[in-house]
Write a protein that holds these residues in place. Structure first.
Motif, PDB file in Angstrom:
ATOM      1  N   PHE A 220      32.172  54.942  48.399  1.00  0.00           N
ATOM      2  CA  PHE A 220      32.664  55.358  47.113  1.00  0.00           C
ATOM      3  C   PHE A 220      33.812  54.416  47.009  1.00  0.00           C
ATOM      4  O   PHE A 220      34.201  53.920  45.927  1.00  0.00           O
ATOM      5  CB  PHE A 220      33.049  56.900  46.703  1.00  0.00           C
ATOM      6  N   ARG A 221      34.826  54.234  47.820  1.00  0.00           N
ATOM      7  CA  ARG A 221      36.042  53.614  47.957  1.00  0.00           C
ATOM      8  C   ARG A 221      35.729  52.260  47.509  1.00  0.00           C
ATOM      9  O   ARG A 221      36.437  51.520  47.094  1.00  0.00           O
ATOM     10  CB  ARG A 221      36.908  53.802  49.161  1.00  0.00           C
ATOM     11  N   TRP A 222      34.535  51.606  48.190  1.00  0.00           N
ATOM     12  CA  TRP A 222      34.052  50.288  47.953  1.00  0.00           C
ATOM     13  C   TRP A 222      33.564  49.823  46.637  1.00  0.00           C
ATOM     14  O   TRP A 222      33.957  48.824  46.191  1.00  0.00           O
ATOM     15  CB  TRP A 222      33.446  50.001  49.174  1.00  0.00           C
ATOM     16  N   THR A 223      33.104  51.090  46.084  1.00  0.00           N
ATOM     17  CA  THR A 223      32.548  50.868  44.688  1.00  0.00           C
ATOM     18  C   THR A 223      33.648  51.043  43.687  1.00  0.00           C
ATOM     19  O   THR A 223      33.519  50.119  42.654  1.00  0.00           O
ATOM     20  CB  THR A 223      31.370  52.106  44.413  1.00  0.00           C
ATOM     21  N   MET A 224      34.572  51.712  43.993  1.00  0.00           N
ATOM     22  CA  MET A 224      35.436  51.614  42.958  1.00  0.00           C
ATOM     23  C   MET A 224      36.492  50.466  42.326  1.00  0.00           C
ATOM     24  O   MET A 224      36.407  50.048  41.200  1.00  0.00           O
ATOM     25  CB  MET A 224      36.990  52.702  43.308  1.00  0.00           C
ATOM     26  N   PRO A 225      36.570  49.515  43.262  1.00  0.00           N
ATOM     27  CA  PRO A 225      37.311  48.344  42.917  1.00  0.00           C
ATOM     28  C   PRO A 225      36.230  47.334  42.105  1.00  0.00           C
ATOM     29  O   PRO A 225      36.650  46.577  41.115  1.00  0.00           O
ATOM     30  CB  PRO A 225      37.581  47.418  44.383  1.00  0.00           C
ATOM     31  N   VAL A 226      34.988  47.564  42.285  1.00  0.00           N
ATOM     32  CA  VAL A 226      33.982  46.868  41.278  1.00  0.00           C
ATOM     33  C   VAL A 226      34.053  47.468  39.839  1.00  0.00           C
ATOM     34  O   VAL A 226      33.962  46.846  38.968  1.00  0.00           O
ATOM     35  CB  VAL A 226      32.472  47.054  42.012  1.00  0.00           C
ATOM     36  N   VAL A 227      34.071  48.767  40.055  1.00  0.00           N
ATOM     37  CA  VAL A 227      34.351  49.451  38.705  1.00  0.00           C
ATOM     38  C   VAL A 227      35.636  48.993  37.771  1.00  0.00           C
ATOM     39  O   VAL A 227      35.569  48.586  36.710  1.00  0.00           O
ATOM     40  CB  VAL A 227      34.303  50.927  38.603  1.00  0.00           C
ATOM     41  N   ALA A 228      36.643  49.018  38.725  1.00  0.00           N
ATOM     42  CA  ALA A 228      37.888  48.322  37.959  1.00  0.00           C
ATOM     43  C   ALA A 228      37.676  47.023  37.425  1.00  0.00           C
ATOM     44  O   ALA A 228      38.473  46.833  36.241  1.00  0.00           O
ATOM     45  CB  ALA A 228      39.015  48.524  38.910  1.00  0.00           C
ATOM     46  N   VAL A 229      37.197  45.983  38.185  1.00  0.00           N
ATOM     47  CA  VAL A 229      36.887  44.706  37.825  1.00  0.00           C
ATOM     48  C   VAL A 229      36.234  44.551  36.634  1.00  0.00           C
ATOM     49  O   VAL A 229      36.300  43.906  35.634  1.00  0.00           O
ATOM     50  CB  VAL A 229      36.375  43.808  38.929  1.00  0.00           C
ATOM     51  N   ALA A 230      34.920  45.528  36.687  1.00  0.00           N
ATOM     52  CA  ALA A 230      33.974  45.556  35.309  1.00  0.00           C
ATOM     53  C   ALA A 230      34.886  46.035  33.981  1.00  0.00           C
ATOM     54  O   ALA A 230      34.336  45.380  33.175  1.00  0.00           O
ATOM     55  CB  ALA A 230      32.906  46.382  35.927  1.00  0.00           C
ATOM     56  N   ALA A 231      35.697  47.067  34.214  1.00  0.00           N
ATOM     57  CA  ALA A 231      36.423  47.206  33.242  1.00  0.00           C
ATOM     58  C   ALA A 231      37.580  46.426  32.440  1.00  0.00           C
ATOM     59  O   ALA A 231      37.610  46.435  31.269  1.00  0.00           O
ATOM     60  CB  ALA A 231      37.384  48.830  33.506  1.00  0.00           C
ATOM     61  N   ILE A 232      37.937  45.555  33.563  1.00  0.00           N
ATOM     62  CA  ILE A 232      38.771  44.430  32.985  1.00  0.00           C
ATOM     63  C   ILE A 232      37.992  43.471  32.220  1.00  0.00           C
ATOM     64  O   ILE A 232      38.349  42.867  31.501  1.00  0.00           O
ATOM     65  CB  ILE A 232      39.730  43.573  34.152  1.00  0.00           C
ATOM     66  N   VAL A 233      36.946  42.639  32.990  1.00  0.00           N
ATOM     67  CA  VAL A 233      36.078  41.627  32.471  1.00  0.00           C
ATOM     68  C   VAL A 233      35.273  42.164  31.171  1.00  0.00           C
ATOM     69  O   VAL A 233      35.318  41.341  30.404  1.00  0.00           O
ATOM     70  CB  VAL A 233      35.001  41.384  33.539  1.00  0.00           C
ATOM     71  N   LEU A 234      34.725  43.292  30.993  1.00  0.00           N
ATOM     72  CA  LEU A 234      33.723  43.741  30.084  1.00  0.00           C
ATOM     73  C   LEU A 234      34.434  43.501  28.656  1.00  0.00           C
ATOM     74  O   LEU A 234      33.728  42.884  27.639  1.00  0.00           O
ATOM     75  CB  LEU A 234      33.438  45.020  30.222  1.00  0.00           C
TER      76      LEU A 234
ATOM     77  N   ILE B 289      36.602  41.592  27.721  1.00  0.00           N
ATOM     78  CA  ILE B 289      36.977  39.978  27.467  1.00  0.00           C
ATOM     79  C   ILE B 289      35.463  39.305  27.159  1.00  0.00           C
ATOM     80  O   ILE B 289      35.332  38.606  26.025  1.00  0.00           O
ATOM     81  CB  ILE B 289      37.432  39.493  28.567  1.00  0.00           C
ATOM     82  N   VAL B 290      34.361  39.850  27.896  1.00  0.00           N
ATOM     83  CA  VAL B 290      33.217  39.159  27.702  1.00  0.00           C
ATOM     84  C   VAL B 290      32.630  39.626  26.272  1.00  0.00           C
ATOM     85  O   VAL B 290      31.917  38.828  25.591  1.00  0.00           O
ATOM     86  CB  VAL B 290      32.155  39.616  28.835  1.00  0.00           C
ATOM     87  N   THR B 291      32.848  41.010  25.722  1.00  0.00           N
ATOM     88  CA  THR B 291      32.273  41.395  24.496  1.00  0.00           C
ATOM     89  C   THR B 291      33.257  41.187  23.539  1.00  0.00           C
ATOM     90  O   THR B 291      32.880  41.596  22.219  1.00  0.00           O
ATOM     91  CB  THR B 291      32.142  43.160  24.692  1.00  0.00           C
ATOM     92  N   GLY B 292      34.365  40.579  23.797  1.00  0.00           N
ATOM     93  CA  GLY B 292      35.456  40.495  22.492  1.00  0.00           C
ATOM     94  C   GLY B 292      36.010  41.588  21.889  1.00  0.00           C
ATOM     95  O   GLY B 292      36.351  41.605  20.877  1.00  0.00           O
ATOM     96  N   ALA B 293      36.085  42.738  22.706  1.00  0.00           N
ATOM     97  CA  ALA B 293      36.633  43.890  22.371  1.00  0.00           C
ATOM     98  C   ALA B 293      38.366  43.810  22.260  1.00  0.00           C
ATOM     99  O   ALA B 293      38.817  44.424  21.590  1.00  0.00           O
ATOM    100  CB  ALA B 293      36.361  44.985  23.315  1.00  0.00           C
ATOM    101  N   LEU B 294      38.770  42.712  23.068  1.00  0.00           N
ATOM    102  CA  LEU B 294      40.243  42.848  23.091  1.00  0.00           C
ATOM    103  C   LEU B 294      40.550  42.002  21.951  1.00  0.00           C
ATOM    104  O   LEU B 294      40.010  40.904  21.422  1.00  0.00           O
ATOM    105  CB  LEU B 294      40.576  42.176  24.261  1.00  0.00           C
TER     106      LEU B 294
END
Length: 259
Positions: free
Chosen positions: A238-252, A254-259
């Motif tokens: 679970f701890r190794w999965t959480m950084p992936v979730v955090a990075v996805a939340a940052i990238v998503l 930007i990719v989708t143009g929501a910012l």
């Protein structure tokens, strides 16, 4: 007098490894601040923080501390942003040159929801994590004992500060200090506290530094934990999965143009 806000319970949340709870807290903060929608923070509070508070048995304490901290912050945020938001065009209420706008309130809702999530998640972490267990768990994971101590000591900072202030106030009242009524009286009572409180905290820091140095706290040798903190394979995954979730939340966004 309590030196920490930790509430001792036998709950699944309390039994989690402190590093697991710390990683979850950091990931939650990254997600709600990275995704620019107020309902993301709302979902985090309703789906993660509230159930964890109920399971841990700390719901009442969490609500009391959280609302005491958040009420003035949220009120000021909505008043200031509702009245002064520069992009506000849709006025909900006007009086003279003052107007509360929909855009300002919506912006305040976005910021306020993030602050609420941050405060409640942080308080819940403090209520369910013993500072000693956090220090041991971080050290076991290879973190520097000095850095681990800095992190764990923040959990005791406010209670220690409050305990010292109460002790000084009681001592001064025993010597004849009179506390007046109302806000003016409280402010007047605070003035004699400042000097001994600040000096006392500096003395406390020096004493702790001397004690840690005497115990070889700065040694680089690998330490053996006297009371190892329980951990499981599931938590490690679970701890190794959480950084992936955090990075996805940052990238998503930007990719989708929501910012």
């Amino acid at each position: 007098m309590a030196s920490t806000l930790y509430v001792d319970r036998e709950s699944p949340v309390h039994r989690l490894n402190p590093v697991t709870k710390l990683v979850t807290l950091l990931t939650l903060i990254v997600v709600v601040f990275a995704i620019p929608f107020w309902w993301v923070a709302g979902i985090a509070v309703v789906a993660v923080i509230v159930p964890a508070a109920v399971v841990s048995g700390c719901g009442g304490r969490l609500a009391k501390l959280g609302f005491a901290i958040l009420t003035p912050i949220i009120l000021v945020l909505f008043i200031v942003q509702g009245l002064t938001f520069p992009g506000g065009k849709t006025a909900l209420w006007e009086w003279g040159g003052i107007a509360i706008t929909t855009e300002g309130l919506y912006f305040a809702l976005g910021i306020g929801s993030r602050i609420i999530c941050l405060v409640f998640a942080s308080i819940l972490f403090v209520l369910t994590t013993h500072p000693g267990d956090l220090l041991s768990a971080l050290t076991e994971r290879g973190m520097s004992p000095k850095f681990s101590y800095i992190i764990s000591s923040t959990l005791q900072l406010i209670p220690a500060f409050q305990d010292r202030a109460n002790g000084i106030l009681l001592a001064q009242q025993a010597r004849g200090l009179a506390i007046g009524k109302g806000l003016r009286g409280r402010v007047g009572a605070m003035m004699p506290l400042l000097a001994p409180l600040v000096l006392g905290m500096f003395t406390d820091v020096e004493e702790r530094a001397t004690a840690m140095e005497a115990r070889g706290f700065g040694s680089t040798a690998r330490r053996t934990a006297l009371t190892p903190v329980p951990d499981t394979t599931a938590q490690r995954v679970f701890r190794w999965t959480m950084p992936v979730v955090a990075v996805a939340a940052i990238v998503l966004p930007i990719v989708t143009g929501a910012l």
